[in-house]
Design a protein around this motif. Structure first.
Motif, PDB file in Angstrom:
ATOM      1  N   GLY A  10       0.797  -1.211   0.000  1.00  0.00           N
ATOM      2  CA  GLY A  10       0.000   0.000   0.000  1.00  0.00           C
ATOM      3  C   GLY A  10       0.833   1.266   0.000  1.00  0.00           C
ATOM      4  O   GLY A  10       0.283   2.357   0.093  1.00  0.00           O
ATOM      5  N   ASP A  11       2.145   1.131  -0.098  1.00  0.00           N
ATOM      6  CA  ASP A  11       2.994   2.309  -0.137  1.00  0.00           C
ATOM      7  C   ASP A  11       2.910   2.969  -1.513  1.00  0.00           C
ATOM      8  O   ASP A  11       2.205   2.515  -2.403  1.00  0.00           O
ATOM      9  N   GLU A  12       3.627   4.057  -1.677  1.00  0.00           N
ATOM     10  CA  GLU A  12       3.556   4.814  -2.930  1.00  0.00           C
ATOM     11  C   GLU A  12       3.985   3.980  -4.131  1.00  0.00           C
ATOM     12  O   GLU A  12       3.321   4.010  -5.172  1.00  0.00           O
ATOM     13  N   ARG A  13       5.059   3.234  -4.005  1.00  0.00           N
ATOM     14  CA  ARG A  13       5.521   2.410  -5.137  1.00  0.00           C
ATOM     15  C   ARG A  13       4.458   1.396  -5.543  1.00  0.00           C
ATOM     16  O   ARG A  13       4.143   1.252  -6.715  1.00  0.00           O
ATOM     17  N   GLY A  14       3.927   0.689  -4.560  1.00  0.00           N
ATOM     18  CA  GLY A  14       2.910  -0.312  -4.843  1.00  0.00           C
ATOM     19  C   GLY A  14       1.657   0.297  -5.438  1.00  0.00           C
ATOM     20  O   GLY A  14       1.043  -0.260  -6.354  1.00  0.00           O
ATOM     21  N   THR A  15       1.279   1.453  -4.924  1.00  0.00           N
ATOM     22  CA  THR A  15       0.082   2.132  -5.432  1.00  0.00           C
ATOM     23  C   THR A  15       0.282   2.562  -6.876  1.00  0.00           C
ATOM     24  O   THR A  15      -0.580   2.326  -7.734  1.00  0.00           O
ATOM     25  N   LEU A  16       1.413   3.183  -7.163  1.00  0.00           N
ATOM     26  CA  LEU A  16       1.678   3.611  -8.546  1.00  0.00           C
ATOM     27  C   LEU A  16       1.739   2.414  -9.485  1.00  0.00           C
ATOM     28  O   LEU A  16       1.172   2.449 -10.585  1.00  0.00           O
ATOM     29  N   LEU A  17       2.413   1.348  -9.072  1.00  0.00           N
ATOM     30  CA  LEU A  17       2.489   0.152  -9.924  1.00  0.00           C
ATOM     31  C   LEU A  17       1.107  -0.470 -10.124  1.00  0.00           C
ATOM     32  O   LEU A  17       0.811  -0.996 -11.197  1.00  0.00           O
ATOM     33  N   ALA A  18       0.236  -0.400  -9.112  1.00  0.00           N
ATOM     34  CA  ALA A  18      -1.126  -0.933  -9.256  1.00  0.00           C
ATOM     35  C   ALA A  18      -1.919  -0.137 -10.293  1.00  0.00           C
ATOM     36  O   ALA A  18      -2.671  -0.720 -11.081  1.00  0.00           O
ATOM     37  N   PHE A  19      -1.747   1.174 -10.312  1.00  0.00           N
ATOM     38  CA  PHE A  19      -2.436   1.985 -11.311  1.00  0.00           C
ATOM     39  C   PHE A  19      -1.879   1.729 -12.711  1.00  0.00           C
ATOM     40  O   PHE A  19      -2.646   1.671 -13.680  1.00  0.00           O
ATOM     41  N   VAL A  20      -0.573   1.560 -12.831  1.00  0.00           N
ATOM     42  CA  VAL A  20       0.019   1.202 -14.133  1.00  0.00           C
ATOM     43  C   VAL A  20      -0.571  -0.128 -14.596  1.00  0.00           C
ATOM     44  O   VAL A  20      -1.006  -0.273 -15.748  1.00  0.00           O
ATOM     45  N   GLU A  21      -0.612  -1.103 -13.695  1.00  0.00           N
ATOM     46  CA  GLU A  21      -1.129  -2.428 -14.056  1.00  0.00           C
ATOM     47  C   GLU A  21      -2.610  -2.388 -14.415  1.00  0.00           C
ATOM     48  O   GLU A  21      -3.047  -3.099 -15.329  1.00  0.00           O
ATOM     49  N   ALA A  22      -3.385  -1.572 -13.751  1.00  0.00           N
ATOM     50  CA  ALA A  22      -4.812  -1.464 -14.074  1.00  0.00           C
ATOM     51  C   ALA A  22      -4.996  -0.996 -15.518  1.00  0.00           C
ATOM     52  O   ALA A  22      -5.863  -1.509 -16.241  1.00  0.00           O
ATOM     53  N   GLN A  23      -4.179  -0.064 -15.948  1.00  0.00           N
ATOM     54  CA  GLN A  23      -4.289   0.425 -17.326  1.00  0.00           C
ATOM     55  C   GLN A  23      -3.746  -0.605 -18.327  1.00  0.00           C
ATOM     56  O   GLN A  23      -4.287  -0.750 -19.432  1.00  0.00           O
ATOM     57  N   ARG A  24      -2.703  -1.322 -17.943  1.00  0.00           N
ATOM     58  CA  ARG A  24      -2.226  -2.423 -18.803  1.00  0.00           C
ATOM     59  C   ARG A  24      -3.352  -3.431 -19.014  1.00  0.00           C
ATOM     60  O   ARG A  24      -3.584  -3.905 -20.116  1.00  0.00           O
ATOM     61  N   THR A  25      -4.020  -3.773 -17.920  1.00  0.00           N
ATOM     62  CA  THR A  25      -5.105  -4.757 -17.971  1.00  0.00           C
ATOM     63  C   THR A  25      -6.223  -4.289 -18.900  1.00  0.00           C
ATOM     64  O   THR A  25      -6.761  -5.088 -19.677  1.00  0.00           O
ATOM     65  N   ALA A  26      -6.570  -3.024 -18.850  1.00  0.00           N
ATOM     66  CA  ALA A  26      -7.627  -2.503 -19.722  1.00  0.00           C
ATOM     67  C   ALA A  26      -7.257  -2.697 -21.187  1.00  0.00           C
ATOM     68  O   ALA A  26      -8.109  -3.090 -22.002  1.00  0.00           O
ATOM     69  N   ILE A  27      -6.021  -2.460 -21.524  1.00  0.00           N
ATOM     70  CA  ILE A  27      -5.590  -2.637 -22.919  1.00  0.00           C
ATOM     71  C   ILE A  27      -5.579  -4.113 -23.282  1.00  0.00           C
ATOM     72  O   ILE A  27      -6.081  -4.505 -24.341  1.00  0.00           O
ATOM     73  N   ARG A  28      -5.023  -4.945 -22.401  1.00  0.00           N
ATOM     74  CA  ARG A  28      -5.004  -6.389 -22.671  1.00  0.00           C
ATOM     75  C   ARG A  28      -6.423  -6.931 -22.884  1.00  0.00           C
ATOM     76  O   ARG A  28      -6.663  -7.708 -23.800  1.00  0.00           O
ATOM     77  N   GLU A  29      -7.346  -6.534 -22.012  1.00  0.00           N
ATOM     78  CA  GLU A  29      -8.710  -7.062 -22.085  1.00  0.00           C
ATOM     79  C   GLU A  29      -9.445  -6.624 -23.346  1.00  0.00           C
ATOM     80  O   GLU A  29     -10.363  -7.306 -23.788  1.00  0.00           O
ATOM     81  N   SER A  30      -9.016  -5.518 -23.942  1.00  0.00           N
ATOM     82  CA  SER A  30      -9.668  -5.067 -25.174  1.00  0.00           C
ATOM     83  C   SER A  30      -9.428  -6.044 -26.325  1.00  0.00           C
ATOM     84  O   SER A  30     -10.160  -6.033 -27.312  1.00  0.00           O
ATOM     85  N   LEU A  31      -8.448  -6.911 -26.182  1.00  0.00           N
ATOM     86  CA  LEU A  31      -8.101  -7.873 -27.235  1.00  0.00           C
ATOM     87  C   LEU A  31      -8.732  -9.247 -27.035  1.00  0.00           C
ATOM     88  O   LEU A  31      -8.681 -10.078 -27.942  1.00  0.00           O
ATOM     89  N   LEU A  32      -9.345  -9.473 -25.878  1.00  0.00           N
ATOM     90  CA  LEU A  32      -9.875 -10.801 -25.565  1.00  0.00           C
ATOM     91  C   LEU A  32     -10.915 -11.254 -26.588  1.00  0.00           C
ATOM     92  O   LEU A  32     -11.848 -10.516 -26.914  1.00  0.00           O
ATOM     93  N   GLY A  33     -10.730 -12.471 -27.088  1.00  0.00           N
ATOM     94  CA  GLY A  33     -11.700 -13.083 -27.980  1.00  0.00           C
ATOM     95  C   GLY A  33     -11.632 -12.645 -29.430  1.00  0.00           C
ATOM     96  O   GLY A  33     -12.447 -13.083 -30.239  1.00  0.00           O
ATOM     97  N   LEU A  34     -10.687 -11.789 -29.767  1.00  0.00           N
ATOM     98  CA  LEU A  34     -10.574 -11.323 -31.153  1.00  0.00           C
ATOM     99  C   LEU A  34      -9.567 -12.156 -31.935  1.00  0.00           C
ATOM    100  O   LEU A  34      -8.588 -12.655 -31.384  1.00  0.00           O
ATOM    101  N   THR A  35      -9.796 -12.253 -33.218  1.00  0.00           N
ATOM    102  CA  THR A  35      -8.804 -12.860 -34.104  1.00  0.00           C
ATOM    103  C   THR A  35      -7.708 -11.829 -34.375  1.00  0.00           C
ATOM    104  O   THR A  35      -7.897 -10.624 -34.133  1.00  0.00           O
ATOM    105  N   GLU A  36      -6.595 -12.292 -34.900  1.00  0.00           N
ATOM    106  CA  GLU A  36      -5.515 -11.371 -35.278  1.00  0.00           C
ATOM    107  C   GLU A  36      -6.040 -10.359 -36.307  1.00  0.00           C
ATOM    108  O   GLU A  36      -5.688  -9.188 -36.262  1.00  0.00           O
ATOM    109  N   GLU A  37      -6.883 -10.829 -37.217  1.00  0.00           N
ATOM    110  CA  GLU A  37      -7.427  -9.944 -38.252  1.00  0.00           C
ATOM    111  C   GLU A  37      -8.319  -8.864 -37.644  1.00  0.00           C
ATOM    112  O   GLU A  37      -8.220  -7.691 -38.004  1.00  0.00           O
ATOM    113  N   GLN A  38      -9.203  -9.253 -36.731  1.00  0.00           N
ATOM    114  CA  GLN A  38     -10.066  -8.264 -36.073  1.00  0.00           C
ATOM    115  C   GLN A  38      -9.223  -7.262 -35.285  1.00  0.00           C
ATOM    116  O   GLN A  38      -9.485  -6.055 -35.330  1.00  0.00           O
TER     117      GLN A  38
END
Length: 170
Positions: A10-38
């Motif tokens: 819960g310190d500053e480093r962990g909090t900042l890394l959690a926010f970075v990871e949350a945004q990474r996850t949003a981008i990753r999840e946008s690709l779920l279930g799509l073909t390479e072409e889509q």
């Protein structure tokens, strides 16, 4: 939205890394279930595609990490066109880029855990969009990654909804 976790300090480093990871996850999840072409399609007014955004953010994170480490970026290619930065080229795939980005994320977390202080700084490269001889802190870099990834997660939401109607927030 960054989620509180018992695994992230819960310190500053962990909090900042959690926010970075949350945004990474949003981008990753946008690709779920799509073909390479889509994922390579550009269905909106811009030329952006989901796979191109994935490539861009993964390489962007590596670039910032190497700048912070003051090491050369092994993925820099001379005279890479804008199109090559935002689209997969021969030999690249979504699974390959996801694995690459996972590795970069691990390196970022390890580096941030080891850096003596988030106030430690590194020089920005010469570029028209950076002040001359400017330095930024490790904290600034993490906040910049949140900003960069969040901007592109928004792009990804719009593209994904245009591709097949899937909405990130239900």
């Amino acid at each position: 939205m960054a989620q509180a976790s018992t695994e992230v300090p819960g310190d500053e480093r962990g909090t900042l890394l959690a926010f970075v990871e949350a945004q990474r996850t949003a981008i990753r999840e946008s690709l779920l279930g799509l073909t390479e072409e889509q994922a390579a399609s550009s269905p909106s007014a811009s030329e952006l595609s989901l796979s191109g955004l994935l490539k861009h953010v993964a390489e962007c994170e590596l670039s910032w990490l190497r700048m912070a480490q003051q090491q050369p970026n092994e993925r820099v290619r001379d005279e890479k066109s804008w199109g090559e930065m935002f689209r997969l080229v021969e030999g690249e795939s979504i699974p390959g880029l996801l694995a690459f980005w996972d590795g970069v994320a691990e390196q970022t977390a390890a580096f941030i855990a080891e850096v003596p202080s988030l106030d430690d700084s590194f020089p920005l490269p010469p570029a028209p969009w950076f002040p001359q001889d400017a330095k930024v802190s490790m904290r600034w870099m993490l906040l910049h990654l949140v900003e960069e990834f969040a901007r592109h997660a928004g792009h990804a939401d719009i593209i994904r909804e245009t591709v097949d109607g899937t909405r990130a927030m239900g």
